[in-house]
Design a protein around this motif. Sequence first.
Motif, PDB file in Angstrom:
ATOM      1  N   ALA A  38       0.756  -1.281   0.098  1.00 50.16           N
ATOM      2  CA  ALA A  38      -0.040   0.269  -0.042  1.00 50.16           C
ATOM      3  C   ALA A  38       1.075   1.257   0.150  1.00 50.16           C
ATOM      4  O   ALA A  38       0.649   2.160  -0.739  1.00 50.16           O
ATOM      5  CB  ALA A  38      -0.974   0.064   1.008  1.00 50.16           C
ATOM      6  N   ARG A  39       1.984   1.170   0.906  1.00 47.96           N
ATOM      7  CA  ARG A  39       2.678   2.532   0.834  1.00 47.96           C
ATOM      8  C   ARG A  39       3.488   2.618  -0.546  1.00 47.96           C
ATOM      9  O   ARG A  39       3.574   3.892  -1.123  1.00 47.96           O
ATOM     10  CB  ARG A  39       3.764   2.168   1.931  1.00 47.96           C
ATOM     11  N   GLU A  40       3.865   1.665  -1.295  1.00 45.76           N
ATOM     12  CA  GLU A  40       4.618   1.747  -2.610  1.00 45.76           C
ATOM     13  C   GLU A  40       3.515   2.238  -3.497  1.00 45.76           C
ATOM     14  O   GLU A  40       4.029   3.127  -4.065  1.00 45.76           O
ATOM     15  CB  GLU A  40       4.860   0.234  -3.069  1.00 45.76           C
ATOM     16  N   TYR A  41       2.214   1.689  -3.661  1.00 44.45           N
ATOM     17  CA  TYR A  41       1.311   2.218  -4.275  1.00 44.45           C
ATOM     18  C   TYR A  41       0.996   3.707  -4.160  1.00 44.45           C
ATOM     19  O   TYR A  41       0.939   4.387  -5.005  1.00 44.45           O
ATOM     20  CB  TYR A  41      -0.010   1.388  -4.326  1.00 44.45           C
ATOM     21  N   ALA A  42       0.995   4.132  -2.698  1.00 47.92           N
ATOM     22  CA  ALA A  42       0.700   5.470  -2.581  1.00 47.92           C
ATOM     23  C   ALA A  42       1.657   6.488  -3.225  1.00 47.92           C
ATOM     24  O   ALA A  42       1.562   7.416  -3.651  1.00 47.92           O
ATOM     25  CB  ALA A  42       0.572   5.608  -0.985  1.00 47.92           C
ATOM     26  N   ASP A  43       3.010   5.873  -2.912  1.00 42.20           N
ATOM     27  CA  ASP A  43       4.250   6.786  -3.375  1.00 42.20           C
ATOM     28  C   ASP A  43       4.072   7.036  -4.785  1.00 42.20           C
ATOM     29  O   ASP A  43       4.520   7.863  -5.411  1.00 42.20           O
ATOM     30  CB  ASP A  43       5.485   5.999  -3.326  1.00 42.20           C
ATOM     31  N   GLN A  44       3.663   5.899  -5.536  1.00 44.97           N
ATOM     32  CA  GLN A  44       3.440   5.855  -7.030  1.00 44.97           C
ATOM     33  C   GLN A  44       2.218   6.694  -7.611  1.00 44.97           C
ATOM     34  O   GLN A  44       2.171   6.906  -8.701  1.00 44.97           O
ATOM     35  CB  GLN A  44       3.545   4.492  -7.617  1.00 44.97           C
ATOM     36  N   LEU A  45       1.187   6.757  -6.765  1.00 48.73           N
ATOM     37  CA  LEU A  45       0.142   7.250  -7.034  1.00 48.73           C
ATOM     38  C   LEU A  45      -0.091   8.555  -7.823  1.00 48.73           C
ATOM     39  O   LEU A  45      -0.508   9.109  -8.746  1.00 48.73           O
ATOM     40  CB  LEU A  45      -0.951   7.393  -5.836  1.00 48.73           C
ATOM     41  N   GLY A  46       0.898   9.665  -7.258  1.00 50.03           N
ATOM     42  CA  GLY A  46       1.009  11.014  -7.624  1.00 50.03           C
ATOM     43  C   GLY A  46       1.662  11.121  -8.759  1.00 50.03           C
ATOM     44  O   GLY A  46       1.135  12.006  -9.934  1.00 50.03           O
ATOM     45  N   HIS A  47       2.824  10.250  -9.173  1.00 51.34           N
ATOM     46  CA  HIS A  47       3.170  10.294 -10.528  1.00 51.34           C
ATOM     47  C   HIS A  47       2.290   9.480 -11.481  1.00 51.34           C
ATOM     48  O   HIS A  47       2.171  10.179 -12.529  1.00 51.34           O
ATOM     49  CB  HIS A  47       4.616   9.239 -10.495  1.00 51.34           C
ATOM     50  N   LYS A  48       1.614   8.537 -11.141  1.00 47.82           N
ATOM     51  CA  LYS A  48       0.842   8.115 -12.177  1.00 47.82           C
ATOM     52  C   LYS A  48      -0.336   8.863 -12.441  1.00 47.82           C
ATOM     53  O   LYS A  48      -0.937   9.149 -13.522  1.00 47.82           O
ATOM     54  CB  LYS A  48       0.154   6.722 -11.477  1.00 47.82           C
ATOM     55  N   ALA A  49      -0.937   9.555 -11.594  1.00 42.42           N
ATOM     56  CA  ALA A  49      -1.750  10.574 -11.717  1.00 42.42           C
ATOM     57  C   ALA A  49      -1.734  11.714 -12.499  1.00 42.42           C
ATOM     58  O   ALA A  49      -2.319  12.290 -13.492  1.00 42.42           O
ATOM     59  CB  ALA A  49      -2.407  11.262 -10.403  1.00 42.42           C
ATOM     60  N   THR A  50      -0.184  12.127 -12.437  1.00 47.66           N
ATOM     61  CA  THR A  50       0.278  13.299 -13.253  1.00 47.66           C
ATOM     62  C   THR A  50       0.165  12.786 -14.692  1.00 47.66           C
ATOM     63  O   THR A  50      -0.078  13.455 -15.727  1.00 47.66           O
ATOM     64  CB  THR A  50       1.602  13.510 -12.812  1.00 47.66           C
ATOM     65  N   GLU A  51       0.679  11.515 -14.652  1.00 49.00           N
ATOM     66  CA  GLU A  51       0.855  10.934 -16.363  1.00 49.00           C
ATOM     67  C   GLU A  51      -0.528  10.760 -16.679  1.00 49.00           C
ATOM     68  O   GLU A  51      -0.872  11.153 -18.021  1.00 49.00           O
ATOM     69  CB  GLU A  51       1.301   9.539 -16.053  1.00 49.00           C
ATOM     70  N   VAL A  52      -1.576  10.596 -15.988  1.00 46.55           N
ATOM     71  CA  VAL A  52      -2.919  10.151 -16.572  1.00 46.55           C
ATOM     72  C   VAL A  52      -3.439  11.513 -17.108  1.00 46.55           C
ATOM     73  O   VAL A  52      -4.102  11.774 -18.279  1.00 46.55           O
ATOM     74  CB  VAL A  52      -3.815   9.493 -15.687  1.00 46.55           C
ATOM     75  N   TYR A  53      -3.259  12.588 -16.127  1.00 47.70           N
ATOM     76  CA  TYR A  53      -3.889  13.850 -16.322  1.00 47.70           C
ATOM     77  C   TYR A  53      -3.131  14.589 -17.801  1.00 47.70           C
ATOM     78  O   TYR A  53      -3.802  15.064 -18.562  1.00 47.70           O
ATOM     79  CB  TYR A  53      -3.313  14.847 -15.247  1.00 47.70           C
ATOM     80  N   GLU A  54      -1.763  14.216 -17.874  1.00 51.08           N
ATOM     81  CA  GLU A  54      -1.078  14.846 -19.086  1.00 51.08           C
ATOM     82  C   GLU A  54      -1.703  14.230 -20.366  1.00 51.08           C
ATOM     83  O   GLU A  54      -1.815  14.561 -21.621  1.00 51.08           O
ATOM     84  CB  GLU A  54       0.367  14.472 -19.096  1.00 51.08           C
ATOM     85  N   GLU A  55      -1.916  12.644 -20.296  1.00 49.58           N
ATOM     86  CA  GLU A  55      -2.383  11.711 -21.552  1.00 49.58           C
ATOM     87  C   GLU A  55      -3.904  12.405 -21.856  1.00 49.58           C
ATOM     88  O   GLU A  55      -4.028  12.450 -22.978  1.00 49.58           O
ATOM     89  CB  GLU A  55      -2.385  10.458 -20.892  1.00 49.58           C
ATOM     90  N   PHE A  56      -4.629  12.647 -20.763  1.00 45.82           N
ATOM     91  CA  PHE A  56      -6.013  13.149 -21.238  1.00 45.82           C
ATOM     92  C   PHE A  56      -5.809  14.539 -21.791  1.00 45.82           C
ATOM     93  O   PHE A  56      -6.451  14.934 -22.517  1.00 45.82           O
ATOM     94  CB  PHE A  56      -6.893  13.254 -19.692  1.00 45.82           C
ATOM     95  N   ALA A  57      -4.903  15.474 -21.316  1.00 48.88           N
ATOM     96  CA  ALA A  57      -4.892  16.716 -21.871  1.00 48.88           C
ATOM     97  C   ALA A  57      -4.521  16.475 -23.344  1.00 48.88           C
ATOM     98  O   ALA A  57      -5.019  17.365 -24.097  1.00 48.88           O
ATOM     99  CB  ALA A  57      -3.740  17.466 -21.036  1.00 48.88           C
ATOM    100  N   SER A  58      -3.358  15.949 -23.602  1.00 48.99           N
ATOM    101  CA  SER A  58      -2.990  15.489 -24.913  1.00 48.99           C
ATOM    102  C   SER A  58      -4.233  14.877 -25.893  1.00 48.99           C
ATOM    103  O   SER A  58      -4.229  15.550 -27.031  1.00 48.99           O
ATOM    104  CB  SER A  58      -1.942  14.535 -24.951  1.00 48.99           C
TER     105      SER A  58
END
Length: 134
Positions: A72-92
Motif C-alpha cells: 500500500a505504501r509503494e502504491y501510494a508513493d507511485q500514485l502521484g506520479h501516475k495521476a500526473t501521467e494520466v492527467y497529461e495523457e488526457f490533456a494530450s
Amino acid sequence: MTLATEVKKLTESKPFYAVAGAGDYAVEKLRELPEQIQKLQSRRDELKDLPEKARSYAGKAEGFAKEFPGKAREYADQLGHKATEVYEEFASRGRKVVSKASGEAALELEEVSEAAEPPVATPVKKTRTTKAKA
C-alpha cells in the motif's frame, strides 16, 4: 472581459483539454461495453466452479494480507506520479479531439459560407446586328 475572451481563455487551458480527453476516453470505453458483456456471458459456465476456486484463493489471500501494508505504501508513493501521467495523457488526447472538432467545424463553416455567397454574375457580351442593305 468579453465572453469571447473568456471562452478563448477557457479553451486554451490544460484542464479544459484534460476534461475533453477524459470524455473521449469514456466514450471509447462505453463503445467497448457490448463486447465485454458478450465475453462475460460466454464465461457463465465458469461460475459453477466458483466455490472451489474461492476456497483455493482463500489460502493465498492470507499471504497477500500480510504484505498489504508495504504494498500500500509503494502504491501510494507511485500514485502521484501516475495521476500526473494520466492527467497529461488526457490533456494530450483532449487537444487532439478539440483540434479535430475545431477543424471539422471550420470546414463546415467554410462550406456554409461558400454556399451562402450569392452567385457571381458573368457579363453578357452584346452582339451587334447590322442592318442588311436593300
